[in-house]
Motif scaffolding. Structure first.
Motif, PDB file in Angstrom:
ATOM      1  N   SER B  92      35.593   0.668 -27.578  1.00 40.88           N
ATOM      2  CA  SER B  92      35.157   1.600 -28.846  1.00 40.88           C
ATOM      3  C   SER B  92      34.938   0.579 -29.903  1.00 40.88           C
ATOM      4  O   SER B  92      34.166   0.791 -30.774  1.00 40.88           O
ATOM      5  N   THR B  93      35.471  -0.594 -29.799  1.00 40.55           N
ATOM      6  CA  THR B  93      35.250  -1.667 -31.140  1.00 40.55           C
ATOM      7  C   THR B  93      34.171  -2.378 -30.825  1.00 40.55           C
ATOM      8  O   THR B  93      33.475  -2.726 -31.836  1.00 40.55           O
TER       9      THR B  93
ATOM     10  N   ARG H  90      39.998  -2.319 -36.821  1.00 34.70           N
ATOM     11  CA  ARG H  90      38.684  -1.889 -36.703  1.00 34.70           C
ATOM     12  C   ARG H  90      37.772  -1.642 -37.871  1.00 34.70           C
ATOM     13  O   ARG H  90      38.446  -0.681 -38.672  1.00 34.70           O
ATOM     14  N   GLY H  95      32.724  -2.600 -36.324  1.00 33.52           N
ATOM     15  CA  GLY H  95      33.774  -2.452 -35.131  1.00 33.52           C
ATOM     16  C   GLY H  95      35.067  -3.438 -35.111  1.00 33.52           C
ATOM     17  O   GLY H  95      35.844  -3.178 -34.120  1.00 33.52           O
TER      18      GLY H  95
END
Lengths: 175, 175, 175, 175, 175, 175, 175, 175
Positions: B92-93, H90, H95
């Motif tokens: 997700s990052t 994040r 990100g």
């Protein structure tokens, strides 16, 4: 020989020049250490054993250096509950971004504390800071090192104020 | 049950949805396989044993999926001389760039063959292509799959030529 | 001459120095191979023919090396169901990240197994691991190579333990 | 039906929604075009034929859209000396950086002119600008489109000056 | 002197060495061109005038090269409806990724067709491909160049087949 | 000595060579300045004091240069409401992308105005542009510098037009 | 109406929501400003005129926001010697890295002071800090804003100390 | 209340949800801790005091979380010789790559040990591993946690073996 408290491992002897700075720093701070070459990929038995036995052998911190798909620190962290510090080694293709991401993006539950790319000296200081929690002499040494660092910067600032940019740059080139 | 030839392992059950596509693909191609969850960092014993025993247990290819500091494929490759394929899982990052670099930048001597981020299906096909070198039926299945893929694209092209962009897009939305 | 089992192709003769390591590795492992220069962009006819005829010519694995918009491995994979391995070549502008992404992010259905940037030796070992599934002698060679790799690292570790960092680094500089 | 001058191809029908903007733009500019789906990897025969026959079929420009290991534009450029324009398609994992690098980093001798990620409209305008070199009506259309674009921005600026930020933002939300 | 059809501009004379390859390529293809230095940031009047007058001066394509915040191609595209091609110049800090993104990510309505980093030769070929749509001699030249490129690669492949890797590499070092 | 209006600080004397260009530029523009070395990490007391006292000491702009985890500009901005400009210094591992992101991604409420990597001269000009709002002589100097920059580019363009690419490149090599 | 001192321009009205925060901040600080939409690529005449006339029209700072190939700030800086601040706008494909690099990597001689991606508020504060050098009331307002920011953080810290993490998080969700 | 040994600080209360996992982990391991909000940029006095007094207040480890230009950990490390661990938060634009680089690329002499993006739990475990060097009960807790982690993965593997992929995925969706 004194009981080593910090174990420095690296995946390849090509990392040794960078990591020698960690050794020098620990020496200067009076933290007993040991250095070895074990590879997560080429000598997985040794990597596993090193980490698994580290605590019983009296180590308190492991510093693991590796480059590219830098798994050594993560493998060590899988086999011990000692604190594991990672030094991502610079790579010729990606500058070490690959090493950094391979080390730092560990899954939940298995930490590695990562320092800057090629940051061997900082890993050593961080290891000494951990050791210092039980050792007043090392704690004292760290405080002095910090002071010395400040003094050095201030001395440079004073010198720059005195001789100006041009003189300072000429002095640097002479070194 | 048939002897599994391909072993699919993944670091976490959160990878299972992506990796189920690898399972389906192998099934479709008639390649016996097995699936398991082993973590390079949380169950290093199992990861090591899986890889170390894979050959003796009759496996011919290992597919390892992992995300972030994705060490599973590399750890497997350290313990076997079977071909190890890696599936970097999307994060997700970083979108999976961390997983990709952690898998692909292996040191000289210990290879992992890496497919695209979340490329479970492609890892399965590549595994089947390896199995197919000794199994004419699988080889035949791969050729048919390839033909079918082409047919599907060509059918889409024909449909687009027939009904035009607008009609085609409307048809897609209805699905 | 023995029937080549591995075909090494590269997009430009500027890749030859890197890829010669793949050739040496296959030689050492006793895997017959051939080497050629075909470009996905400059000689598309040859690239297509090479891949399309590879299976009938007896090849079992194709290793394709290319840099930048590195399409050669993908083009080969489009024309064959043999396993295709990709070696992304380092570029002066992007360090090879462009080559890596161009190779590894293949669409579903057409896999390429990608090794590290400039990872010619690893592509060769992976190819040999595939060949070894049907050739016990190569399998044996791979196991020995793995052992030798471990021995070399362990020998370095022993030497470092014996002569210390300073001595070791001096020894390296002499080489 | 008029002879198409611009051929729009894409690697997958999932690219069609983005590419429909190219079609609309060419339509608005009165440039005859055709659209098809051909995949460099799944239908390499068709990709090759499309590019190889494009000139004889009367096309003047090829617009190729693809995502990930986006080889379609490069493959087209390998088989024709018509100008080939590339539209890198956004990917869920890398935002399209993979598509962009796969398209733009072509080797010396085989150019692709790449527009922005998902830049279908711009590819169409660039194609029209090429067509316009021989077609005064299209050239005129492009000049008018450019003027209209400026007018639209200026109208927005005037409206913002008139009703202020708050009013303008409220107006936008109502749309 | 013949009427130039391609205008090559660059932001700084430090780009000239790279861009001289574009000039040589156009020369070889018999495409009349002109070269100048205009900066989007340091000589905005000249940049604007160059682009605004290009069409009336008889140019058909503009090639703009720039590095870093590479605005020259975009500025040119703002002032003309001629096709504008961009050559992102390599930078010492970012390898040219900054130049590439600054050029390629143009807003909807104002296209630039971007080639690879330092891809001066490819920009020239693409410009010639555009010119060739109205000039059979140039079209012929492009086809010959393409054939020659293939012949060269095939000649290298033949030579490699003949003298082997070692001999070939030695031959390269002698050059 | 005149009251300095711009304070240039840098985290390390290794930044001095780059930053000397800022000093020269301010000198040329007649903007009084001072230069010092203070480190956000090694001399945090001095960094804080420098920024906290800058306004009272008569400074109007602070230029802070740092590399890697480049915190100096942000720390300065935390302690003053004077405008703070940041110069991200190139790093050997990441080209300065780390320095740039560390400087530019400041949280809401505490701005730093960042120039290009190693952009010392531009930071100086920007500082002079700020000073010039109250100093007509500096404003005049900036306008002349801008004109001179244009003249220099135009002179180069004229020279290139006169002697051609080959002659120009030869002239550059002689320098 | 008061003479505007800060001119906020943006390339598209899609940037207005982000940039409205700059307007609010300047309002709160009592700095007169104006807002407009001008595009470096779609209304180059207006962009040029805006920057060229800004000084004569009494502006002291220009804030330019743009996304993608974000040239607006650089174009403004080319036409004025007023300080130009840039706000890189977030993009859906690259998160704004493209906007950031397009803005910040300006060539020597033409500076833009860039704040964080979407950092509209910070650009406004930095503009106010520049205005404040000649306006004690704005300077005072900035100091109060800084104090208020600190107070807010400290109040949050106090509240967290009082009600604990769980309570605090529940309170946040209620908002 | 017990003397806190670990101090968790974060730059903003928007980091609290992520960091609450660190708190829960320390709680589970029986490590007394405290949590606060201090900002390197908005409350620099508090940030400095927190770090400078941490040791005297009995803390042994500081965990600092921050996003974007994430300076908090570095500022803390500047003011203490306690080990400082960093949690890069994040960010919506990058990100968390910006946060990571801002934290990890610290200059020589001032280390921060950085864990994965949003890796609050891992920072807590690493802190506990440091505390455990002097506290056998925490050491024991860490070993049990490690065992439990392995047990959980193994239980999942067993369940997958029992009910198969389809059943397992259905079970996950029900949760």
């Amino acid at each position: 020989m004194e009981q080593p408290l910090v174990g420095i491992i690296m995946g390849s002897d090509s990392d040794l020049e960078v990591m020698s700075e960690a050794a020098q720093t620990l020496e200067r701070l009076g933290v007993p250490f040991e250095v070895s070459i074990v590879s997560a990929h080429r000598t997985p038995v040794q990597a596993e054993e090193y980490a698994a036995q580290a605590e019983d052998r009296g180590l308190r911190v492991i510093i693991a250096a590796a480059g590219g798909a830098a798994h050594l620190a993560g493998v060590a962290a899988a086999w011990t509950t000692l604190p594991v510090l990672g030094v991502p080694i610079r790579t010729s293709t990606m500058g070490g971004l690959d090493s950094l991401l391979s080390m730092v993006q560990m899954p939940s539950g298995v930490p590695v504390g990562v320092v800057s790319i090629n940051g061997a000296k900082n890993a050593a200081i961080l290891a000494a800071q951990i050791v210092a929690l039980r050792d007043a002499r090392v704690a004292q040494g760290l405080k002095e090192m910090k002071r010395r660092q400040a003094d050095e910067v201030n001395a440079k600032a004073a010198r720059l104020a005195e001789i100006g940019i041009k003189g300072y740059l000429e002095g640097m080139k002479k070194q």
